[in-house]
Scaffold this active site. Structure first.
Site, PDB file in Angstrom:
ATOM      1  N   CYS A 113       1.975   1.536  11.290  1.00 28.67           N
ATOM      2  CA  CYS A 113       3.401   2.300  10.959  1.00 28.67           C
ATOM      3  C   CYS A 113       3.870   3.170  12.120  1.00 28.67           C
ATOM      4  O   CYS A 113       5.105   3.595  11.996  1.00 28.67           O
ATOM      5  CB  CYS A 113       3.252   2.842   9.604  1.00 28.67           C
ATOM      6  SG  CYS A 113       2.703   1.922   8.168  1.00 28.67           S
ATOM      7  N   GLN A 136      -8.027  -0.206   3.423  1.00 32.20           N
ATOM      8  CA  GLN A 136      -8.868  -0.786   4.406  1.00 32.20           C
ATOM      9  C   GLN A 136     -10.199  -0.975   3.625  1.00 32.20           C
ATOM     10  O   GLN A 136     -10.877  -1.702   4.224  1.00 32.20           O
ATOM     11  CB  GLN A 136      -8.957   0.283   5.656  1.00 32.20           C
ATOM     12  CG  GLN A 136      -7.704   0.239   6.203  1.00 32.20           C
ATOM     13  CD  GLN A 136      -7.257  -0.927   7.116  1.00 32.20           C
ATOM     14  OE1 GLN A 136      -7.913  -1.851   7.094  1.00 32.20           O
ATOM     15  NE2 GLN A 136      -5.995  -0.760   7.506  1.00 32.20           N
ATOM     16  N   HIS A 191      -1.719  -7.894   2.185  1.00 34.88           N
ATOM     17  CA  HIS A 191      -1.914  -8.369   3.490  1.00 34.88           C
ATOM     18  C   HIS A 191      -2.890  -7.885   4.666  1.00 34.88           C
ATOM     19  O   HIS A 191      -3.042  -8.287   5.817  1.00 34.88           O
ATOM     20  CB  HIS A 191      -0.392  -8.088   4.213  1.00 34.88           C
ATOM     21  CG  HIS A 191      -0.291  -6.650   4.780  1.00 34.88           C
ATOM     22  ND1 HIS A 191      -0.302  -5.981   6.116  1.00 34.88           N
ATOM     23  CD2 HIS A 191      -0.065  -5.573   3.996  1.00 34.88           C
ATOM     24  CE1 HIS A 191      -0.023  -4.985   5.946  1.00 34.88           C
ATOM     25  NE2 HIS A 191       0.228  -4.517   5.028  1.00 34.88           N
ATOM     26  N   GLY A 220       0.711  -1.256   0.015  1.00 38.33           N
ATOM     27  CA  GLY A 220      -0.050  -0.160  -0.178  1.00 38.33           C
ATOM     28  C   GLY A 220       0.608   1.287  -0.072  1.00 38.33           C
ATOM     29  O   GLY A 220       0.449   2.293  -0.593  1.00 38.33           O
ATOM     30  N   THR A 221       1.865   1.277   0.659  1.00 40.58           N
ATOM     31  CA  THR A 221       2.709   2.505   1.053  1.00 40.58           C
ATOM     32  C   THR A 221       3.375   2.786  -0.536  1.00 40.58           C
ATOM     33  O   THR A 221       3.193   4.193  -0.948  1.00 40.58           O
ATOM     34  CB  THR A 221       3.988   2.296   1.756  1.00 40.58           C
ATOM     35  OG1 THR A 221       3.382   2.113   3.151  1.00 40.58           O
ATOM     36  CG2 THR A 221       4.960   3.311   1.901  1.00 40.58           C
ATOM     37  N   ASN A 260      -8.082   3.902   8.570  1.00 42.85           N
ATOM     38  CA  ASN A 260      -7.536   2.840   9.055  1.00 42.85           C
ATOM     39  C   ASN A 260      -7.349   2.673  10.776  1.00 42.85           C
ATOM     40  O   ASN A 260      -7.290   1.767  11.380  1.00 42.85           O
ATOM     41  CB  ASN A 260      -6.133   2.632   8.475  1.00 42.85           C
ATOM     42  CG  ASN A 260      -5.366   3.952   8.936  1.00 42.85           C
ATOM     43  OD1 ASN A 260      -5.483   4.938   8.172  1.00 42.85           O
ATOM     44  ND2 ASN A 260      -4.256   3.564   9.837  1.00 42.85           N
ATOM     45  N   THR A 282      11.725  -7.063 -11.072  1.00 38.85           N
ATOM     46  CA  THR A 282      11.113  -8.668 -11.344  1.00 38.85           C
ATOM     47  C   THR A 282      10.085  -8.796 -10.433  1.00 38.85           C
ATOM     48  O   THR A 282       9.708  -8.650  -9.212  1.00 38.85           O
ATOM     49  CB  THR A 282      12.256  -9.368 -10.977  1.00 38.85           C
ATOM     50  OG1 THR A 282      13.663  -9.054 -11.818  1.00 38.85           O
ATOM     51  CG2 THR A 282      12.045 -11.071 -11.218  1.00 38.85           C
TER      52      THR A 282
END
Length: 381
Positions: free
Chosen positions: A327, A179, A201, A71-72, A151, A237
């Site tokens: 975070c 979220q 995740h 997400g970041t 969040n 990759t």
């Protein structure tokens, strides 16, 4: 007692079916999707198949999907990429004071690069006003970024209304939907959005992989350079196990959305009912919007008991909860979201986020409420 995990907004346990898909990839596939030989073509097929699956469930075209590391990175790519690609049209960006730090810190960096950023206030429930968005618009506004679901408190923002306003004026619109995925129905082609960020995740997929939806025609300057992966928009990759695991997680989350929503609401109601019975409604404050919310995130304040003290005691009792964003919660900083909501000090300094998901049961919720009661009685003595 088995530890009880109530921090699904931070990260979720990997679904067994996702783990099986990933394990198979790790054992059987090792080619590079950019290689032209048999192994490379097999790898390319896996990545393309994952992209097709995700696009199908989220209602977008496969070429509108970019795999990222999470997400970041998706937030960073959207904001930096859209701003750079539109710099000739203007350098004004609008966001809110309650965004995730992946957006706020990116905006701060853009300010250092000469961009002007307006940080809109939110009300006491964490919701931004459409009229405030409209009032902040300028002739040089090129981008608006507002998260779908907060969040920390679970408040749902008026994304469709903001998107329609932005679209009418030709302003790009980014939405952090980390979220929202697995909590709200999403059909991207029907939403007035140019960019949407996602993370695997948060929906029982693997950590370290995410995605960015980029509407066809929306400008995006690459931030990561090297190969020509992701149609030249994000070099690197691809992770075969990661992409396959993400696709399976999206399939499970989207396919079982109704069941997930019902389960989350049942657990939320059970927690609030049990707490009201055990400690009384006057002993806690429910933070967030009472109408526009996702049920899996429950932010509660226990006035008189500091957040860090409550979290430490919960942890000793085997209950995993949080103070807010994963975070920053490791440093137990005061929540910028709750500060933006301008809550009273006794509410601000005593907030705890409980977030539910896969594996949680009513019995676990009852035990958690019981432990809260025990802790409050002990500390208030």
């Amino acid at each position: 007692m088995k530890p009880i995990y109530l921090d699904h907004a931070a990260s979720t346990p990997v679904h067994p079916e996702v783990a099986r898909v990933m394990y198979q990839m790790l054992l059987e596939q090792h080619g590079n999707a950019s290689s032209v030989h048999t192994f490379g073509r097999a790898a390319k097929k896996i990545v393309s198949g994952a992209r097709d699956t995700i696009a199908g469930f989220l209602g977008c075209a496969p070429d509108e999907w970019i795999f990222t590391s999470g997400g970041t990175e998706s937030d960073n790519l959207a904001l930096f990429g859209a701003a750079e690609a539109s710099a000739d049209k203007g350098k004004h960006i609008i966001t809110t004071a309650a965004e995730h730090h992946a957006v706020l810190h990116t905006c701060s960096e853009l300010e250092k690069q000469g961009y002007s950023v307006t940080y809109l206030p939110v009300d006491s429930t964490g919701r931004v006003s459409l009229s405030d968005v409209e009032a902040a618009l300028r002739e040089d506004t090129v981008l608006i970024s507002v998260m779908y679901v907060n969040n920390e408190v679970g408040t749902v923002q008026p994304i469709e209304e903001i998107g329609r306003l932005a679209g009418e004026l030709g302003i790009l619109f980014h939405v952090d939907s980390v979220q929202a995925l697995g909590a709200l129905p999403l059909t991207l082609r029907e939403l007035p959005v140019d960019y949407m960020s996602f993370a695997a995740h948060k929906i029982n997929g693997p950590q370290g992989i995410g995605g960015l939806y980029v509407r066809r025609g929306a400008p995006l300057a690459a931030r990561q350079h090297g190969g020509l992966q992701e149609r030249g928009r994000r070099a690197g990759t691809e992770s075969l196990a990661g992409t396959a695991g993400f696709a399976k997680a999206v399939e499970l989350a989207a396919g079982g959305l109704g069941e997930r929503q019902a389960h989350a609401l049942e657990l939320r109601n059970a927690l609030l009912t049990e707490l009201e019975h055990r400690i009384g409604r006057e002993a806690y404050v429910l933070n967030g919007n009472p109408e526009h919310f996702v049920p899996g995130i429950v932010n509660l304040s226990f006035p008189g008991i500091r957040t860090d003290v409550m979290l430490m005691n919960l942890d000793m009792e085997g209950i995993a909860a949080a103070s807010g964003s994963a975070c920053t919660s490791g440093s137990l900083e005061l929540s910028h979201v709750l500060q933006a909501m301008k809550l009273p000090e006794e509410v601000l300094y005593s907030a705890v986020r409980f977030s539910t998901g896969l594996g949680n049961t009513n019995e676990e919720i009852r035990l958690a409420a019981q432990k809260v009661e025990t802790i409050l009685k002990r500390l208030r003595k």
